[in-house]
Design an enzyme around this catalytic site. Structure first.
Site, PDB file in Angstrom:
ATOM      1  N   MET A  16       2.730   1.319 -14.546  1.00  9.92           N
ATOM      2  CA  MET A  16       3.652   2.372 -14.086  1.00  9.92           C
ATOM      3  C   MET A  16       5.053   1.815 -13.866  1.00  9.92           C
ATOM      4  O   MET A  16       6.051   2.481 -14.142  1.00  9.92           O
ATOM      5  CB  MET A  16       3.129   2.989 -12.783  1.00  9.92           C
ATOM      6  CG  MET A  16       1.924   3.876 -12.951  1.00  9.92           C
ATOM      7  SD  MET A  16       2.251   5.301 -13.992  1.00  9.92           S
ATOM      8  CE  MET A  16       3.274   6.268 -12.902  1.00  9.92           C
ATOM      9  N   GLY A 100       4.510   5.823  -5.489  1.00 10.05           N
ATOM     10  CA  GLY A 100       3.459   6.409  -6.319  1.00 10.05           C
ATOM     11  C   GLY A 100       2.126   5.746  -6.077  1.00 10.05           C
ATOM     12  O   GLY A 100       1.082   6.280  -6.452  1.00 10.05           O
ATOM     13  N   ASN A 128       0.705  12.185  -7.221  1.00 11.03           N
ATOM     14  CA  ASN A 128       0.802  12.435  -8.655  1.00 11.03           C
ATOM     15  C   ASN A 128       2.194  12.954  -8.978  1.00 11.03           C
ATOM     16  O   ASN A 128       2.634  13.959  -8.423  1.00 11.03           O
ATOM     17  CB  ASN A 128      -0.262  13.455  -9.087  1.00 11.03           C
ATOM     18  CG  ASN A 128      -0.538  13.358 -10.573  1.00 11.03           C
ATOM     19  OD1 ASN A 128       0.387  13.253 -11.370  1.00 11.03           O
ATOM     20  ND2 ASN A 128      -1.796  13.377 -10.936  1.00 11.03           N
ATOM     21  N   PHE A 129       2.885  12.259  -9.886  1.00 13.89           N
ATOM     22  CA  PHE A 129       4.241  12.652 -10.258  1.00 13.89           C
ATOM     23  C   PHE A 129       4.261  13.571 -11.485  1.00 13.89           C
ATOM     24  O   PHE A 129       5.340  13.961 -11.926  1.00 13.89           O
ATOM     25  CB  PHE A 129       5.081  11.402 -10.567  1.00 13.89           C
ATOM     26  CG  PHE A 129       5.587  10.683  -9.344  1.00 13.89           C
ATOM     27  CD1 PHE A 129       6.629  11.219  -8.589  1.00 13.89           C
ATOM     28  CD2 PHE A 129       5.047   9.482  -8.948  1.00 13.89           C
ATOM     29  CE1 PHE A 129       7.110  10.555  -7.468  1.00 13.89           C
ATOM     30  CE2 PHE A 129       5.526   8.807  -7.825  1.00 13.89           C
ATOM     31  CZ  PHE A 129       6.561   9.348  -7.093  1.00 13.89           C
ATOM     32  N   HIS A 156     -10.286   8.205 -14.642  1.00 15.47           N
ATOM     33  CA  HIS A 156      -9.151   7.287 -14.748  1.00 15.47           C
ATOM     34  C   HIS A 156      -9.561   6.039 -15.515  1.00 15.47           C
ATOM     35  O   HIS A 156     -10.750   5.748 -15.656  1.00 15.47           O
ATOM     36  CB  HIS A 156      -8.637   6.887 -13.359  1.00 15.47           C
ATOM     37  CG  HIS A 156      -7.781   7.937 -12.711  1.00 15.47           C
ATOM     38  ND1 HIS A 156      -8.318   9.034 -12.081  1.00 15.47           N
ATOM     39  CD2 HIS A 156      -6.436   8.068 -12.621  1.00 15.47           C
ATOM     40  CE1 HIS A 156      -7.331   9.796 -11.613  1.00 15.47           C
ATOM     41  NE2 HIS A 156      -6.171   9.225 -11.931  1.00 15.47           N
ATOM     42  N   HIS A 157      -8.539   5.276 -15.939  1.00 12.72           N
ATOM     43  CA  HIS A 157      -8.762   3.980 -16.584  1.00 12.72           C
ATOM     44  C   HIS A 157      -9.529   3.049 -15.633  1.00 12.72           C
ATOM     45  O   HIS A 157      -9.493   3.229 -14.403  1.00 12.72           O
ATOM     46  CB  HIS A 157      -7.413   3.357 -16.976  1.00 12.72           C
ATOM     47  CG  HIS A 157      -6.511   3.127 -15.813  1.00 12.72           C
ATOM     48  ND1 HIS A 157      -6.551   1.983 -15.066  1.00 12.72           N
ATOM     49  CD2 HIS A 157      -5.574   3.915 -15.224  1.00 12.72           C
ATOM     50  CE1 HIS A 157      -5.673   2.063 -14.087  1.00 12.72           C
ATOM     51  NE2 HIS A 157      -5.066   3.236 -14.156  1.00 12.72           N
ATOM     52  N   LYS A 160      -8.200   1.023 -12.220  1.00 15.50           N
ATOM     53  CA  LYS A 160      -7.796   1.691 -10.977  1.00 15.50           C
ATOM     54  C   LYS A 160      -8.632   1.175  -9.801  1.00 15.50           C
ATOM     55  O   LYS A 160      -9.855   1.050  -9.920  1.00 15.50           O
ATOM     56  CB  LYS A 160      -7.964   3.211 -11.124  1.00 15.50           C
ATOM     57  CG  LYS A 160      -7.456   3.990  -9.931  1.00 15.50           C
ATOM     58  CD  LYS A 160      -7.356   5.471 -10.251  1.00 15.50           C
ATOM     59  CE  LYS A 160      -6.950   6.271  -9.020  1.00 15.50           C
ATOM     60  NZ  LYS A 160      -5.674   5.861  -8.452  1.00 15.50           N
TER      61      LYS A 160
HETATM   62  P1  NAP Z   1      -0.789  -2.190 -12.343  1.00 11.79           P
HETATM   63  O1  NAP Z   1      -0.567  -2.079 -13.812  1.00 11.79           O
HETATM   64  O2  NAP Z   1      -1.872  -3.096 -11.842  1.00 11.79           O
HETATM   65  O3  NAP Z   1       0.617  -2.608 -11.687  1.00 11.79           O
HETATM   66  C1  NAP Z   1       0.762  -3.047 -10.371  1.00 11.79           C
HETATM   67  C2  NAP Z   1       1.804  -4.145 -10.393  1.00 11.79           C
HETATM   68  O4  NAP Z   1       2.115  -4.532  -9.057  1.00 11.79           O
HETATM   69  C3  NAP Z   1       1.296  -5.403 -11.132  1.00 11.79           C
HETATM   70  O5  NAP Z   1       2.292  -5.881 -12.010  1.00 11.79           O
HETATM   71  C4  NAP Z   1       1.031  -6.374  -9.980  1.00 11.79           C
HETATM   72  O6  NAP Z   1       1.156  -7.732 -10.359  1.00 11.79           O
HETATM   73  C5  NAP Z   1       2.140  -5.951  -9.029  1.00 11.79           C
HETATM   74  N1  NAP Z   1       1.927  -6.466  -7.692  1.00 11.79           N
HETATM   75  C6  NAP Z   1       0.763  -6.724  -7.040  1.00 11.79           C
HETATM   76  N2  NAP Z   1       1.002  -7.211  -5.824  1.00 11.79           N
HETATM   77  C7  NAP Z   1       2.343  -7.291  -5.690  1.00 11.79           C
HETATM   78  C8  NAP Z   1       3.201  -7.744  -4.657  1.00 11.79           C
HETATM   79  N3  NAP Z   1       2.717  -8.247  -3.509  1.00 11.79           N
HETATM   80  N4  NAP Z   1       4.546  -7.668  -4.860  1.00 11.79           N
HETATM   81  C9  NAP Z   1       5.045  -7.199  -6.013  1.00 11.79           C
HETATM   82  N5  NAP Z   1       4.263  -6.761  -7.044  1.00 11.79           N
HETATM   83  C10 NAP Z   1       2.940  -6.815  -6.881  1.00 11.79           C
HETATM   84  O7  NAP Z   1      -1.089  -0.754 -11.706  1.00 11.79           O
HETATM   85  P2  NAP Z   1      -0.544   0.675 -12.212  1.00 11.79           P
HETATM   86  O8  NAP Z   1      -1.514   1.270 -13.176  1.00 11.79           O
HETATM   87  O9  NAP Z   1       0.886   0.559 -12.595  1.00 11.79           O
HETATM   88  O10 NAP Z   1      -0.685   1.521 -10.863  1.00 11.79           O
HETATM   89  C11 NAP Z   1       0.022   1.166  -9.682  1.00 11.79           C
HETATM   90  C12 NAP Z   1      -0.300   2.171  -8.594  1.00 11.79           C
HETATM   91  O11 NAP Z   1       0.235   3.443  -8.975  1.00 11.79           O
HETATM   92  C13 NAP Z   1      -1.807   2.410  -8.347  1.00 11.79           C
HETATM   93  O12 NAP Z   1      -2.013   2.608  -6.967  1.00 11.79           O
HETATM   94  C14 NAP Z   1      -2.084   3.708  -9.084  1.00 11.79           C
HETATM   95  O13 NAP Z   1      -3.151   4.431  -8.537  1.00 11.79           O
HETATM   96  C15 NAP Z   1      -0.774   4.435  -8.863  1.00 11.79           C
HETATM   97  N6  NAP Z   1      -0.457   5.507  -9.803  1.00 11.79           N
HETATM   98  C16 NAP Z   1       0.214   6.575  -9.300  1.00 11.79           C
HETATM   99  C17 NAP Z   1       0.618   7.592 -10.131  1.00 11.79           C
HETATM  100  C18 NAP Z   1       1.377   8.752  -9.539  1.00 11.79           C
HETATM  101  O14 NAP Z   1       1.744   9.683 -10.271  1.00 11.79           O
HETATM  102  N7  NAP Z   1       1.646   8.723  -8.240  1.00 11.79           N
HETATM  103  C19 NAP Z   1       0.320   7.556 -11.503  1.00 11.79           C
HETATM  104  C20 NAP Z   1      -0.357   6.439 -11.997  1.00 11.79           C
HETATM  105  C21 NAP Z   1      -0.735   5.406 -11.145  1.00 11.79           C
HETATM  106  P3  NAP Z   1      -0.185  -8.545 -10.788  1.00 11.79           P
HETATM  107  O15 NAP Z   1      -0.805  -7.779 -11.916  1.00 11.79           O
HETATM  108  O16 NAP Z   1       0.357  -9.882 -11.212  1.00 11.79           O
HETATM  109  O17 NAP Z   1      -1.055  -8.607  -9.568  1.00 11.79           O
END
Ligand code: NAP
Length: 267
Positions: A16, A100, A128-129, A156-157, A160
């Site tokens: 994201m 998010g 959810n955006f 979801h994938h 998650k």
């Molecule tokens: P992701 O691909 O795992 O991305 C999370 C990122 O945050 C990774 O690059 C991770 O690094 C990094 N991270 C972890 N700990 C950190 C820290 N202490 N400081 C800085 N960065 C850090 O996950 P995603 O799919 O993008 O989803 C992220 C979140 O958004 C989830 O909670 C998901 O449920 C949510 N989401 C919300 C929406 C919405 O519309 N609101 C839509 C989709 C997803 P590492 O991989 O190196 O640990």
């Protein structure tokens, strides 16, 4: 021209986060001033993400980035465990959080609302955006007035972390406000495999599917006499979330307190 809104993205290397970086770079009213991720420090955002982010570099330190880049807005797409500390820090430094990441409690949201008001800043927490998902929730709340028996299947994938999804929880909250509290299913039903009937909130069941290939999908299924109604939303890719993220970065500049749910900015 008015000054651009200065934005930092936390979790900018994630699925994201990198989509958000691109959306900010494309928008004329927003300026990317910082990018934070867990394992990257002092490397060019342009090089890592293959975008044109000028001289902006990754940092692995949220607090340092907030102090040095003086952003107006902090977008967080990290993990449930680290997002809470990031929101606290943003509010402490007078930076508006647009979050998010899912997985916080109503009590935490209420505390951040209070803290934002005391600091005189706005904030957004949006499970959810995607605009279509918000419409799904709205239509589901309407349907529940007439067809109160309801179950949710969300898909979801498989990376998650939290289940059920924040969207499913939010949908169930909206439905529970629209219908009388009631039991569902057979009073003597039993599970021969634990969890077969899913999780339960106020009698409503929620089932979480986690598989490669999915992005974010949800079906809200209503049952009535001789009929069912299914309201379904599919986020086919992560671009679906970006109009909502960009809108939030702009709207959050205009009020004080924490808004929970993008529908409160849209409808
Ligand atoms: P992701 O691909 O795992 O991305 C999370 C990122 O945050 C990774 O690059 C991770 O690094 C990094 N991270 C972890 N700990 C950190 C820290 N202490 N400081 C800085 N960065 C850090 O996950 P995603 O799919 O993008 O989803 C992220 C979140 O958004 C989830 O909670 C998901 O449920 C949510 N989401 C919300 C929406 C919405 O519309 N609101 C839509 C989709 C997803 P590492 O991989 O190196 O640990």
């Amino acid at each position: 021209m008015a000054e651009k809104i200065r934005v930092v993205v936390i979790g900018a290397k994630g699925r994201m986060g990198r989509e958000t970086v691109q959306a900010i770079l494309k928008d004329e009213e927003l300026e990317l001033v910082g990018a934070v991720d867990r394992t990257l420090d002092g490397v060019s955002v342009s090089d890592v993400l293959g975008v044109d982010a000028g001289s902006v570099q990754f940092s692995n330190d949220v607090e340092k980035t907030l102090v040095e880049t003086k952003p107006d807005v902090m977008v967080d797409f990290t993990t449930p465990a680290v997002m809470k500390g990031n929101i606290d820090k943003a509010i402490q430094f007078g930076v508006r959080p647009v979050v998010g990441t899912t997985g916080m409690t109503p009590e935490e949201i209420a505390a951040w609302d209070q803290a934002c008001k005391e600091r005189g800043i706005g904030g957004v927490i949006a499970p959810n955006f995607a605009i279509g998902a918000l419409l799904m929730m709205r239509f589901a709340a309407e349907a529940a007035r007439f067809l109160p028996h309801v179950e949710i299947i969300e898909m979801h994938h498989d990376q998650k972390l939290d289940a059920p999804s924040g969207t499913a929880i939010k949908t169930l909250e909206l439905i529970s406000q629209a219908r009388e509290q009631m039991g569902q299913g057979h009073p003597n039903e039993h599970e021969s495999i634990a969890g077969a009937r899913g999780g339960e909130i106020e009698g409503m069941r929620v089932h979480s599917v986690r598989l490669p290939g999915y992005v974010a999908h949800q079906q809200v299924i209503f049952g009535g006499l001789g009929q069912t109604l299914t309201i379904r939303h599919d986020s086919i890719n992560r671009e679906s979330f970006m109009p909502g993220v960009v809108l939030s970065c702009k709207e959050v500049m205009k009020y004080e307190g924490m808004v929970y749910g993008l529908e409160n900015l849209l409808f």
